[in-house]
Scaffold this motif. Structure first.
Motif, PDB file in Angstrom:
ATOM      1  N   GLY A   1     -13.700 -78.900 -34.861  1.00 19.00           N
ATOM      2  CA  GLY A   1     -14.865 -79.675 -34.417  1.00 19.00           C
ATOM      3  C   GLY A   1     -14.580 -81.165 -34.387  1.00 19.00           C
ATOM      4  O   GLY A   1     -14.924 -81.865 -33.419  1.00 19.00           O
ATOM      5  N   ALA A   2     -13.936 -81.678 -35.437  1.00 15.44           N
ATOM      6  CA  ALA A   2     -13.636 -83.111 -35.506  1.00 15.44           C
ATOM      7  C   ALA A   2     -12.642 -83.504 -34.419  1.00 15.44           C
ATOM      8  O   ALA A   2     -12.807 -84.548 -33.763  1.00 15.44           O
ATOM      9  CB  ALA A   2     -13.091 -83.463 -36.885  1.00 15.44           C
ATOM     10  N   LEU A   3     -11.617 -82.689 -34.204  1.00 13.04           N
ATOM     11  CA  LEU A   3     -10.632 -82.986 -33.167  1.00 13.04           C
ATOM     12  C   LEU A   3     -11.275 -82.958 -31.780  1.00 13.04           C
ATOM     13  O   LEU A   3     -11.030 -83.838 -30.949  1.00 13.04           O
ATOM     14  CB  LEU A   3      -9.480 -81.985 -33.230  1.00 13.04           C
ATOM     15  N   THR A   4     -12.123 -81.970 -31.545  1.00 17.88           N
ATOM     16  CA  THR A   4     -12.806 -81.872 -30.252  1.00 17.88           C
ATOM     17  C   THR A   4     -13.703 -83.090 -30.020  1.00 17.88           C
ATOM     18  O   THR A   4     -13.708 -83.672 -28.931  1.00 17.88           O
ATOM     19  CB  THR A   4     -13.622 -80.576 -30.178  1.00 17.88           C
ATOM     20  N   ALA A   5     -14.471 -83.482 -31.042  1.00 22.87           N
ATOM     21  CA  ALA A   5     -15.332 -84.662 -30.909  1.00 22.87           C
ATOM     22  C   ALA A   5     -14.500 -85.907 -30.641  1.00 22.87           C
ATOM     23  O   ALA A   5     -14.861 -86.737 -29.791  1.00 22.87           O
ATOM     24  CB  ALA A   5     -16.177 -84.837 -32.166  1.00 22.87           C
ATOM     25  N   ALA A   6     -13.373 -86.045 -31.347  1.00 22.74           N
ATOM     26  CA  ALA A   6     -12.514 -87.206 -31.140  1.00 22.74           C
ATOM     27  C   ALA A   6     -11.961 -87.231 -29.719  1.00 22.74           C
ATOM     28  O   ALA A   6     -11.920 -88.287 -29.072  1.00 22.74           O
ATOM     29  CB  ALA A   6     -11.372 -87.204 -32.156  1.00 22.74           C
ATOM     30  N   LEU A   7     -11.541 -86.067 -29.216  1.00 19.25           N
ATOM     31  CA  LEU A   7     -11.009 -86.008 -27.848  1.00 19.25           C
ATOM     32  C   LEU A   7     -12.073 -86.345 -26.814  1.00 19.25           C
ATOM     33  O   LEU A   7     -11.797 -87.033 -25.823  1.00 19.25           O
ATOM     34  CB  LEU A   7     -10.406 -84.629 -27.580  1.00 19.25           C
ATOM     35  N   ILE A   8     -13.288 -85.871 -27.046  1.00 21.27           N
ATOM     36  CA  ILE A   8     -14.381 -86.196 -26.115  1.00 21.27           C
ATOM     37  C   ILE A   8     -14.667 -87.696 -26.139  1.00 21.27           C
ATOM     38  O   ILE A   8     -14.842 -88.323 -25.091  1.00 21.27           O
ATOM     39  CB  ILE A   8     -15.644 -85.373 -26.452  1.00 21.27           C
ATOM     40  N   LEU A   9     -14.682 -88.271 -27.341  1.00 22.90           N
ATOM     41  CA  LEU A   9     -14.954 -89.714 -27.435  1.00 22.90           C
ATOM     42  C   LEU A   9     -13.804 -90.547 -26.864  1.00 22.90           C
ATOM     43  O   LEU A   9     -14.032 -91.637 -26.332  1.00 22.90           O
ATOM     44  CB  LEU A   9     -15.231 -90.106 -28.886  1.00 22.90           C
ATOM     45  N   LEU A  10     -12.581 -90.044 -26.958  1.00 20.26           N
ATOM     46  CA  LEU A  10     -11.454 -90.748 -26.325  1.00 20.26           C
ATOM     47  C   LEU A  10     -11.555 -90.676 -24.811  1.00 20.26           C
ATOM     48  O   LEU A  10     -11.188 -91.618 -24.103  1.00 20.26           O
ATOM     49  CB  LEU A  10     -10.126 -90.147 -26.792  1.00 20.26           C
ATOM     50  N   GLU A  11     -12.052 -89.552 -24.321  1.00 23.64           N
ATOM     51  CA  GLU A  11     -12.208 -89.353 -22.873  1.00 23.64           C
ATOM     52  C   GLU A  11     -13.337 -90.227 -22.310  1.00 23.64           C
ATOM     53  O   GLU A  11     -13.211 -90.809 -21.242  1.00 23.64           O
ATOM     54  CB  GLU A  11     -12.497 -87.877 -22.604  1.00 23.64           C
ATOM     55  N   MET A  12     -14.454 -90.280 -23.059  1.00 20.34           N
ATOM     56  CA  MET A  12     -15.634 -91.041 -22.617  1.00 20.34           C
ATOM     57  C   MET A  12     -16.194 -91.847 -23.792  1.00 20.34           C
ATOM     58  O   MET A  12     -17.196 -91.447 -24.395  1.00 20.34           O
ATOM     59  CB  MET A  12     -16.705 -90.077 -22.104  1.00 20.34           C
ATOM     60  N   PRO A  13     -15.548 -92.951 -24.132  1.00 20.92           N
ATOM     61  CA  PRO A  13     -15.996 -93.703 -25.308  1.00 20.92           C
ATOM     62  C   PRO A  13     -17.298 -94.477 -25.056  1.00 20.92           C
ATOM     63  O   PRO A  13     -17.315 -95.448 -24.308  1.00 20.92           O
ATOM     64  CB  PRO A  13     -14.833 -94.649 -25.592  1.00 20.92           C
ATOM     65  N   SER A  14     -18.380 -93.981 -25.653  1.00 19.32           N
ATOM     66  CA  SER A  14     -19.647 -94.710 -25.563  1.00 19.32           C
ATOM     67  C   SER A  14     -20.547 -94.246 -26.702  1.00 19.32           C
ATOM     68  O   SER A  14     -20.387 -93.145 -27.238  1.00 19.32           O
ATOM     69  CB  SER A  14     -20.337 -94.470 -24.217  1.00 19.32           C
ATOM     70  N   LEU A  15     -21.493 -95.103 -27.045  1.00 19.18           N
ATOM     71  CA  LEU A  15     -22.440 -94.739 -28.101  1.00 19.18           C
ATOM     72  C   LEU A  15     -23.330 -93.578 -27.664  1.00 19.18           C
ATOM     73  O   LEU A  15     -23.718 -92.750 -28.477  1.00 19.18           O
ATOM     74  CB  LEU A  15     -23.291 -95.952 -28.486  1.00 19.18           C
ATOM     75  N   ARG A  16     -23.637 -93.530 -26.392  1.00 20.84           N
ATOM     76  CA  ARG A  16     -24.481 -92.455 -25.879  1.00 20.84           C
ATOM     77  C   ARG A  16     -23.788 -91.094 -26.070  1.00 20.84           C
ATOM     78  O   ARG A  16     -24.398 -90.134 -26.538  1.00 20.84           O
ATOM     79  CB  ARG A  16     -24.800 -92.669 -24.410  1.00 20.84           C
ATOM     80  N   VAL A  17     -22.515 -91.008 -25.708  1.00 25.68           N
ATOM     81  CA  VAL A  17     -21.771 -89.758 -25.874  1.00 25.68           C
ATOM     82  C   VAL A  17     -21.663 -89.410 -27.359  1.00 25.68           C
ATOM     83  O   VAL A  17     -21.819 -88.248 -27.739  1.00 25.68           O
ATOM     84  CB  VAL A  17     -20.372 -89.854 -25.216  1.00 25.68           C
ATOM     85  N   ALA A  18     -21.426 -90.403 -28.206  1.00 18.01           N
ATOM     86  CA  ALA A  18     -21.365 -90.158 -29.650  1.00 18.01           C
ATOM     87  C   ALA A  18     -22.699 -89.619 -30.162  1.00 18.01           C
ATOM     88  O   ALA A  18     -22.732 -88.684 -30.972  1.00 18.01           O
ATOM     89  CB  ALA A  18     -20.983 -91.439 -30.389  1.00 18.01           C
ATOM     90  N   ALA A  19     -23.799 -90.186 -29.683  1.00 16.96           N
ATOM     91  CA  ALA A  19     -25.127 -89.705 -30.099  1.00 16.96           C
ATOM     92  C   ALA A  19     -25.357 -88.278 -29.621  1.00 16.96           C
ATOM     93  O   ALA A  19     -25.893 -87.449 -30.367  1.00 16.96           O
ATOM     94  CB  ALA A  19     -26.213 -90.627 -29.551  1.00 16.96           C
ATOM     95  N   TYR A  20     -24.925 -87.967 -28.402  1.00 17.47           N
ATOM     96  CA  TYR A  20     -25.053 -86.595 -27.897  1.00 17.47           C
ATOM     97  C   TYR A  20     -24.249 -85.621 -28.748  1.00 17.47           C
ATOM     98  O   TYR A  20     -24.707 -84.516 -29.024  1.00 17.47           O
ATOM     99  CB  TYR A  20     -24.591 -86.505 -26.444  1.00 17.47           C
ATOM    100  N   LEU A  21     -23.067 -86.034 -29.152  1.00 20.21           N
ATOM    101  CA  LEU A  21     -22.244 -85.169 -30.010  1.00 20.21           C
ATOM    102  C   LEU A  21     -22.911 -84.929 -31.364  1.00 20.21           C
ATOM    103  O   LEU A  21     -22.907 -83.813 -31.880  1.00 20.21           O
ATOM    104  CB  LEU A  21     -20.854 -85.776 -30.204  1.00 20.21           C
ATOM    105  N   VAL A  22     -23.477 -85.981 -31.926  1.00 19.06           N
ATOM    106  CA  VAL A  22     -24.188 -85.838 -33.206  1.00 19.06           C
ATOM    107  C   VAL A  22     -25.356 -84.871 -33.052  1.00 19.06           C
ATOM    108  O   VAL A  22     -25.554 -83.979 -33.887  1.00 19.06           O
ATOM    109  CB  VAL A  22     -24.667 -87.210 -33.732  1.00 19.06           C
ATOM    110  N   LEU A  23     -26.126 -85.019 -31.986  1.00 18.46           N
ATOM    111  CA  LEU A  23     -27.247 -84.105 -31.740  1.00 18.46           C
ATOM    112  C   LEU A  23     -26.774 -82.671 -31.521  1.00 18.46           C
ATOM    113  O   LEU A  23     -27.395 -81.724 -32.010  1.00 18.46           O
ATOM    114  CB  LEU A  23     -28.062 -84.572 -30.536  1.00 18.46           C
ATOM    115  N   LEU A  24     -25.679 -82.513 -30.795  1.00 13.77           N
ATOM    116  CA  LEU A  24     -25.125 -81.179 -30.545  1.00 13.77           C
ATOM    117  C   LEU A  24     -24.717 -80.504 -31.854  1.00 13.77           C
ATOM    118  O   LEU A  24     -25.044 -79.331 -32.088  1.00 13.77           O
ATOM    119  CB  LEU A  24     -23.929 -81.275 -29.599  1.00 13.77           C
TER     120      LEU A  24
END
Length: 89
Positions: free
Chosen positions: A21-44
């Motif tokens: 989970g942590a690696l996947t979240a990190a890869l997603i944030l590296l792909e699309m680094p933004s606070l909005r994407v981080a917030a979506y990941l937290v909600l997910l």
């Protein structure tokens, strides 16, 4: 397949799930680094954890104590079986 009973392997399995989970979240944030994407990941993650809790604790303890199942597939088959039995009676 038998149930996993070794405490050491149960903990290892949990750590591996967390790592995935942590690696996947990190890869997603590296792909699309933004606070909005981080917030979506937290909600997910939060919603997924709550759904898991609902399926494997709330249903059994508060809705129907006779509901016992090993996983989602087992739950769906059991509900289908129950529905079929209810329509017969």
């Amino acid at each position: 397949m038998t149930d996993l009973k070794s405490k050491k392997w149960i903990i290892a399995k949990g750590v591996m799930f967390f790592g995935i989970g942590a690696l996947t979240a990190a890869l997603i944030l590296l792909e699309m680094p933004s606070l909005r994407v981080a917030a979506y990941l937290v909600l997910l993650v939060w919603a997924s954890c709550r759904f898991y809790y609902f399926l494997f604790y709330v249903l059994e303890h508060y809705v129907d104590p006779t509901l016992r199942y090993a996983g989602l597939w087992d739950l769906m088959l059991g509900m289908k079986r129950r529905r079929r039995e209810q329509t017969r009676t």
